[in-house]
Design a protein around this motif. Structure first.
Motif, PDB file in Angstrom:
ATOM      1  N   ALA A   1      -4.250 -13.969  -3.575  1.00  0.00           N
ATOM      2  CA  ALA A   1      -3.197 -12.990  -3.430  1.00  0.00           C
ATOM      3  C   ALA A   1      -1.904 -14.101  -2.843  1.00  0.00           C
ATOM      4  N   ILE A   2      -0.581 -12.856  -3.735  1.00  0.00           N
ATOM      5  CA  ILE A   2       0.237 -13.896  -3.776  1.00  0.00           C
ATOM      6  C   ILE A   2       1.739 -13.310  -1.981  1.00  0.00           C
ATOM      7  N   ILE A   3       1.565 -14.366  -1.042  1.00  0.00           N
ATOM      8  CA  ILE A   3       2.386 -13.810   0.492  1.00  0.00           C
ATOM      9  C   ILE A   3       4.258 -14.110  -0.200  1.00  0.00           C
ATOM     10  N   ASN A   4       5.228 -13.646   0.103  1.00  0.00           N
ATOM     11  CA  ASN A   4       5.966 -13.377  -0.026  1.00  0.00           C
ATOM     12  C   ASN A   4       7.098 -14.032   1.739  1.00  0.00           C
ATOM     13  N   THR A   5       7.779 -14.922   1.755  1.00  0.00           N
ATOM     14  CA  THR A   5       8.375 -14.623   2.835  1.00  0.00           C
ATOM     15  C   THR A   5       9.750 -14.220   2.786  1.00  0.00           C
ATOM     16  N   THR A   6       9.826 -13.233   3.684  1.00  0.00           N
ATOM     17  CA  THR A   6      11.194 -12.824   3.433  1.00  0.00           C
ATOM     18  C   THR A   6      11.637 -12.605   4.710  1.00  0.00           C
TER      19      THR A   6
ATOM     20  N   PHE B   1      11.546  -6.761  -4.419  1.00  0.00           N
ATOM     21  CA  PHE B   1      10.046  -7.671  -5.148  1.00  0.00           C
ATOM     22  C   PHE B   1       8.318  -7.136  -5.029  1.00  0.00           C
ATOM     23  N   THR B   2       8.130  -7.730  -3.316  1.00  0.00           N
ATOM     24  CA  THR B   2       7.161  -7.328  -2.519  1.00  0.00           C
ATOM     25  C   THR B   2       6.248  -6.433  -3.701  1.00  0.00           C
ATOM     26  N   ALA B   3       6.957  -5.582  -3.065  1.00  0.00           N
ATOM     27  CA  ALA B   3       6.740  -3.779  -3.236  1.00  0.00           C
ATOM     28  C   ALA B   3       6.662  -3.776  -4.857  1.00  0.00           C
ATOM     29  N   GLY B   4       7.815  -3.812  -5.497  1.00  0.00           N
ATOM     30  CA  GLY B   4       7.588  -3.951  -7.554  1.00  0.00           C
ATOM     31  C   GLY B   4       5.972  -5.133  -7.480  1.00  0.00           C
ATOM     32  N   LEU B   5       6.389  -5.489  -7.509  1.00  0.00           N
ATOM     33  CA  LEU B   5       4.588  -6.274  -7.977  1.00  0.00           C
ATOM     34  C   LEU B   5       4.110  -6.124  -7.112  1.00  0.00           C
ATOM     35  N   ALA B   6       3.694  -5.685  -5.771  1.00  0.00           N
ATOM     36  CA  ALA B   6       2.068  -5.094  -6.228  1.00  0.00           C
ATOM     37  C   ALA B   6       1.662  -4.018  -7.000  1.00  0.00           C
TER      38      ALA B   6
ATOM     39  N   MET C   1      -4.766  -4.597   2.246  1.00  0.00           N
ATOM     40  CA  MET C   1      -2.955  -4.961   2.374  1.00  0.00           C
ATOM     41  C   MET C   1      -2.654  -5.351   0.762  1.00  0.00           C
ATOM     42  N   THR C   2      -1.632  -4.483   0.595  1.00  0.00           N
ATOM     43  CA  THR C   2      -0.600  -4.742  -0.525  1.00  0.00           C
ATOM     44  C   THR C   2       0.539  -4.151  -0.757  1.00  0.00           C
ATOM     45  N   GLY C   3       1.778  -4.863  -1.071  1.00  0.00           N
ATOM     46  CA  GLY C   3       2.649  -3.824  -0.651  1.00  0.00           C
ATOM     47  C   GLY C   3       3.538  -4.261   0.602  1.00  0.00           C
ATOM     48  N   ALA C   4       2.226  -4.414   1.426  1.00  0.00           N
ATOM     49  CA  ALA C   4       2.899  -4.633   3.125  1.00  0.00           C
ATOM     50  C   ALA C   4       3.863  -5.723   3.288  1.00  0.00           C
ATOM     51  N   VAL C   5       4.671  -5.382   4.423  1.00  0.00           N
ATOM     52  CA  VAL C   5       5.801  -6.623   4.964  1.00  0.00           C
ATOM     53  C   VAL C   5       5.282  -6.733   6.959  1.00  0.00           C
ATOM     54  N   ILE C   6       4.675  -7.566   7.074  1.00  0.00           N
ATOM     55  CA  ILE C   6       4.764  -7.831   8.374  1.00  0.00           C
ATOM     56  C   ILE C   6       5.444  -8.753   9.317  1.00  0.00           C
ATOM     57  N   PRO C   7       5.895  -7.718  10.130  1.00  0.00           N
ATOM     58  CA  PRO C   7       7.126  -8.324  11.043  1.00  0.00           C
ATOM     59  C   PRO C   7       6.356  -9.235  12.578  1.00  0.00           C
ATOM     60  N   VAL C   8       6.775 -10.498  11.801  1.00  0.00           N
ATOM     61  CA  VAL C   8       6.701 -11.278  12.962  1.00  0.00           C
ATOM     62  C   VAL C   8       8.352 -11.916  13.787  1.00  0.00           C
ATOM     63  N   THR C   9       8.437 -10.776  14.752  1.00  0.00           N
ATOM     64  CA  THR C   9      10.256 -11.153  15.056  1.00  0.00           C
ATOM     65  C   THR C   9      10.654 -11.507  16.542  1.00  0.00           C
ATOM     66  N   GLY C  10       9.638 -11.776  17.715  1.00  0.00           N
ATOM     67  CA  GLY C  10       9.572 -11.646  18.866  1.00  0.00           C
ATOM     68  C   GLY C  10      10.138 -10.402  19.840  1.00  0.00           C
ATOM     69  N   GLY C  11       9.390  -9.039  19.029  1.00  0.00           N
ATOM     70  CA  GLY C  11      10.364  -7.770  19.674  1.00  0.00           C
ATOM     71  C   GLY C  11      11.750  -7.365  18.883  1.00  0.00           C
ATOM     72  N   GLU C  12      12.458  -8.732  18.170  1.00  0.00           N
ATOM     73  CA  GLU C  12      13.471  -7.461  17.517  1.00  0.00           C
ATOM     74  C   GLU C  12      12.760  -6.490  16.330  1.00  0.00           C
TER      75      GLU C  12
END
Length: 288
Positions: free
Chosen positions: A175-180, A204-209, A274-285
């Motif tokens: 697995a590769i995990i990027n911080t966006t 980059f995350t989506a394309g590399l996936a 799960m691949t090509g996904a972005v998980i938001p951890v934003t406090g509700g934003e």
């Protein structure tokens, strides 16, 4: 809303540090999960290379991964004391840690990080591209070409260099995990360079996936909202740092420990579909 001593609500004391900042000088000290994160072997026997693992999100991820059974390569720029403290927590979890200082803007250094991981542990199962650079400016005319280049080389060139070096050495199931960042979708004008790079990281995350799916390698990203790390008091005006995170639905900045579970999900079999996904951890934003 009740205040948790590990997750204090702003305002914080006004403070400033020289970049890249030190954990021990922050008020309050961030929670990296030192006391709270409990693992149960989700990453047993795995090897993870984590950039920016000396502090902040990277440190929290290193502690969580170690408690899930992984050995850790701690990549960092120059913050030796912080990096050694991360290594101590990894070793207290019963796992091996190596610390490697150096500048990930250099492709040679990125290749060396991957090679030293292989030399030390014989494998690389997880790459976490987490280290980042940011500065705040009110006017585009104040951003030098050199700083624009440094931001892109740290935040998007380095993940490219590291992924390029790691993918040929990774086996199926890695697995590769990027911080966006939420900035990738809701850019703040004062963070023009940083937000631009984070938009690139998401793409980059989506394309590399797609590119590595046939190899059985999953590529995903985590998008933090406002997280209390040394980057904040070292790059924001003190009066803004004091109120950092107040605009969220939860009413405070997130602590690094509160992101660790998302990285564990994406690194482990829990995230096997799960691949090509972005998980938001934003406090509700909301990620628009």
């Amino acid at each position: 809303m009740a205040e948790d001593v590990r997750r204090p609500i702003p305002p914080y004391p006004e403070q400033h540090q020289d970049p890249p900042g030190k954990t021990e000088s922050m008020q309050p000290i961030p929670d990296h999960g030192e006391q709270s994160y409990k693992g149960d072997g989700k990453l047993q026997g795995k090897v993870a290379l984590i950039t920016g693992a000396d502090s902040g999100i990277g440190k929290a991820v290193a502690i969580a991964f170690a408690r899930e059974g992984a050995d850790i390569v701690i990549s960092y720029l120059s913050e030796d004391d912080d990096a050694r403290d991360t290594a101590r927590w990894v070793e207290e979890a019963g796992r091996k840690a190596i610390v490697i200082a150096g500048d990930i803007k250099s492709e040679d250094h990125c290749r060396s990080l991957v090679q030293r991981t292989i030399d030390q542990f014989g494998r690389i199962d997880i790459l976490v591209n987490n280290a980042a650079f940011q500065r705040t400016y009110a006017d585009i005319g104040d951003i030098s070409a050199e700083e624009w280049d440094e931001t892109f080389r740290t935040n998007i060139y380095a993940p490219f260099y590291l992924s390029k070096a790691a993918v040929p050495r990774m086996k199926s199931g890695s697995a590769i995990i990027n911080t966006t960042s939420i900035q990738s979708r809701q850019p703040s004008p004062q963070l023009l360079a940083y937000a631009s790079t984070k938009g690139a990281v998401s793409n980059f995350t989506a394309g590399l996936a797609e590119m590595v799916a046939e190899r059985g390698i999953r590529v995903n990203a985590v998008a933090p909202g406002p997280i209390w790390t040394p980057l904040i008091p070292s790059t924001m005006p003190p009066e803004k740092a004091a109120k950092f995170g107040q605009q969220t639905l939860i009413g405070r900045a997130g602590q690094p420990a509160e992101l660790a579970g998302a990285y564990v999900l994406l690194a482990s079999e829990l995230g096997s579909y799960m691949t090509g996904a972005v998980i938001p951890v934003t406090g509700g934003e909301i990620m628009i």
